[in-house]
Write an enzyme that holds these catalytic residues in place. Structure first.
Site, mmCIF file in Angstrom:
data_model
loop_
_atom_site.group_PDB
_atom_site.id
_atom_site.type_symbol
_atom_site.label_atom_id
_atom_site.label_comp_id
_atom_site.label_asym_id
_atom_site.label_seq_id
_atom_site.Cartn_x
_atom_site.Cartn_y
_atom_site.Cartn_z
ATOM 1 N NE ARG A 175 46.785 -4.552 5.381
ATOM 2 C CZ ARG A 175 47.490 -3.520 5.717
ATOM 3 N NH1 ARG A 175 48.822 -3.372 5.818
ATOM 4 N NH2 ARG A 175 46.761 -2.308 5.608
ATOM 5 N NE ARG A 213 51.522 -1.526 6.618
ATOM 6 C CZ ARG A 213 51.560 -2.346 7.690
ATOM 7 N NH1 ARG A 213 52.752 -2.776 7.701
ATOM 8 N NH2 ARG A 213 50.570 -2.492 8.167
ATOM 9 C CE1 TYR A 215 48.671 3.736 8.495
ATOM 10 C CE2 TYR A 215 49.713 1.979 7.646
ATOM 11 C CZ TYR A 215 48.921 3.074 7.627
ATOM 12 O OH TYR A 215 48.508 3.461 6.159
ATOM 13 C CB CYS A 227 66.773 14.395 9.524
ATOM 14 S SG CYS A 227 68.127 14.369 8.363
ATOM 15 C CE1 TYR A 259 47.080 0.528 0.980
ATOM 16 C CE2 TYR A 259 47.251 -1.888 2.019
ATOM 17 C CZ TYR A 259 46.572 -0.874 1.308
ATOM 18 O OH TYR A 259 45.253 -1.090 0.972
HETATM 19 C C1 LIG Z 1 42.199 0.560 0.615
HETATM 20 C C2 LIG Z 1 40.842 0.050 0.045
HETATM 21 C C3 LIG Z 1 40.742 -1.317 0.007
HETATM 22 C C4 LIG Z 1 41.801 -2.402 0.169
HETATM 23 O O1 LIG Z 1 42.152 -2.671 1.765
HETATM 24 P P1 LIG Z 1 43.035 -3.746 1.967
HETATM 25 O O2 LIG Z 1 42.986 -3.746 3.289
HETATM 26 O O3 LIG Z 1 44.322 -3.478 1.339
HETATM 27 O O4 LIG Z 1 42.502 -5.076 1.478
HETATM 28 C C5 LIG Z 1 39.450 -1.873 -0.768
HETATM 29 N N1 LIG Z 1 38.346 -0.969 -0.934
HETATM 30 C C6 LIG Z 1 38.548 0.381 -0.497
HETATM 31 C C7 LIG Z 1 37.532 1.155 -0.788
HETATM 32 C C8 LIG Z 1 39.814 0.774 -0.110
HETATM 33 O O5 LIG Z 1 39.832 2.214 0.046
#
Ligand SMILES: *Cc1c(COP(=O)(O)O)cnc(C)c1O
Length: 420
Positions: A276, A312, A316, A342, A371
């Site tokens: 992210r 998202r 969430y 819908c 995401y």
């Molecule tokens: C999803 C994930 C990440 C990345 O997470 P971010 O919040 O997008 O930085 C890193 N390592 C593992 C093992 C993950 O599953």
């Protein structure tokens, strides 16, 4: 910092007016800024330059080949969670020795593919998986590297669906069992257990949970050393938060300042897995206003993007800023921005103050680079959006909009239904 800004009343990505992209490529449309993407990677690398970590961008955040290639080109490794992501990683040109593979449910086929591709290591999430990797590596006559994913049992203070380092989560292995596995490591002659991995959650805006998890893990490394077990790698995962709304997440520099002393003390090679942090603010979802609907209680701005494009908010209750591509219209009004699907969960913003919109206007849903497209679907038989990458005054389509034919391409009507 990102390269999405107003110049006058017009909203730009780098040097291009986004409204022009919306007209040219249609909507819904994902627009990514190349410079923002690369800049975030470099910020992190720069903050940690004193220990030269391997930074493995987390493919699941945004797995478009162009995004992966952009990062691989400047030295990124990749963090994968499936055979499909391994396929993408290799196709994007990532050196296998920069690929790490986590997931609680790796299948035999996925494990075999990863071994044959010579990835750097597996992040192992259970004893059963370790046994399985050992068995498959044995069959292939190979010794593979693995890191044990530790569940350090810390509270990352984020949404419960994206918390992954509490002992009630399905991820990783508690210290006691991890210690057992390492003591019994000779029972797995085809796996070299050479590191530890932690990934405690996502959209974490403070350093305390990291400090807590890393401290616990480093204490564990020390205890192992006393028992003669030497490790080489510490993978601290991803999870760094970004600004969606009013958050004040740590910068790469401040994050590094807090945890670098701990990492140095460990004496281990460090791996980071940001997703992210790199892609989140490098993309927006552009959508067109379809209808304005006034009801006795509310005003709805109905747009042509839906929860299938960006889930998202529905998943969430995530906040995304929504901005007009042309902000010339004056007075602000309170409205919900909703999609055509819908489901009542199909919204982007609730009770938001926006300039008065009319049909045909465009909006940008901000911070949609991570995401966003990677979690999109064909729900309601909607074609997935097109994606465009902007580099200064150039815009290149990096994924075409799907067609109606794409929707049914894999489907078959069985012969016994063929007579109408
Ligand atoms: C999803 C994930 C990440 C990345 O997470 P971010 O919040 O997008 O930085 C890193 N390592 C593992 C093992 C993950 O599953």
């Amino acid at each position: 910092m990102h390269e999405f800004k107003y110049k006058g009343n017009q909203f730009y990505c780098e040097k291009i007016k986004i409204e022009e992209l919306a007209v040219r490529f249609g909507t819904p449309l994902y627009v990514y800024s190349y410079h923002t993407l690369v800049d975030h990677f470099l910020k992190l690398r720069n903050a940690f330059r004193s220990i030269k970590p391997l930074i493995c961008y987390s493919v699941k955040a945004n797995s478009n080949l162009a995004i992966l290639r952009a990062l691989v080109n400047i030295g990124a490794g990749l963090d994968i969670v499936s055979g499909g992501e391994l396929y993408r990683a290799l196709k994007a040109g990532c050196p296998p020795q920069k690929i790490v593979y986590a997931s609680v449910g790796k299948t035999d086929k996925e494990i075999e593919e990863a071994i044959r591709s010579k990835i750097l290591f597996f992040n192992v999430e259970s004893a059963a998986e370790l046994e399985n990797i050992n068995r498959i590596a044995g069959r292939l006559n190979r010794v593979v590297q693995a890191a044990i994913r530790i569940n350090p049992d810390v509270e990352p203070k984020t949404h419960k669906y994206i918390t992954t380092g509490k002992i009630t989560n399905k991820f990783g292995i508690d210290f006691k069992n991890a210690g057992q596995m390492l003591l019994l490591r000779r029972a797995f002659p085809n796996v070299r257990l050479s590191g530890l991995h932690i990934h405690i959650g996502s959209q974490i805006t403070e350093s305390e949970p990291y400090v807590a998890a890393i401290n616990k893990t480093i204490a564990f490394v020390g205890a192992l050393r006393k028992k003669g077990i030497k490790l080489e790698y510490l993978n601290i995962g991803g999870g760094l938060g970004i600004i969606y709304n009013q958050e004040t997440p740590q910068t790469a520099e401040r994050f590094a300042a807090k945890i670098l002393p701990l990492l140095r003390k460990s004496g281990l090679k460090i791996i980071l897995e940001p997703g992210r942090f790199i892609a989140g603010n490098a993309g927006v979802l552009v959508t067109r206003v379809q209808y304005i609907k006034n009801t006795p209680k509310k005003k709805f701005i109905i747009v042509d993007a839906g929860m299938n494009d960006l889930i998202r908010p529905a998943l969430y209750e995530a906040y995304h800023q929504v901005l007009p591509l042309n902000k010339s219209r004056g007075a602000l009004e309170c409205a919900d921005v909703v999609g055509p699907i819908c489901e009542s969960g199909d919204f982007f913003a609730k009770e938001r103050k926006l300039p008065k919109m009319k049909e045909g206007d465009y909006l940008a849903v901000m911070s949609a680079g991570a995401y966003g497209f990677s979690m999109s679907s064909n729900y309601n038989s909607r074609r997935r959006a097109a994606e465009v990458m902007v580099l200064e005054d150039r815009a290149i389509v990096i994924r075409k909009r799907e067609t109606y034919e794409d929707l049914t391409e894999k489907e078959t009507i069985p012969p016994f239904l063929s007579s109408i």
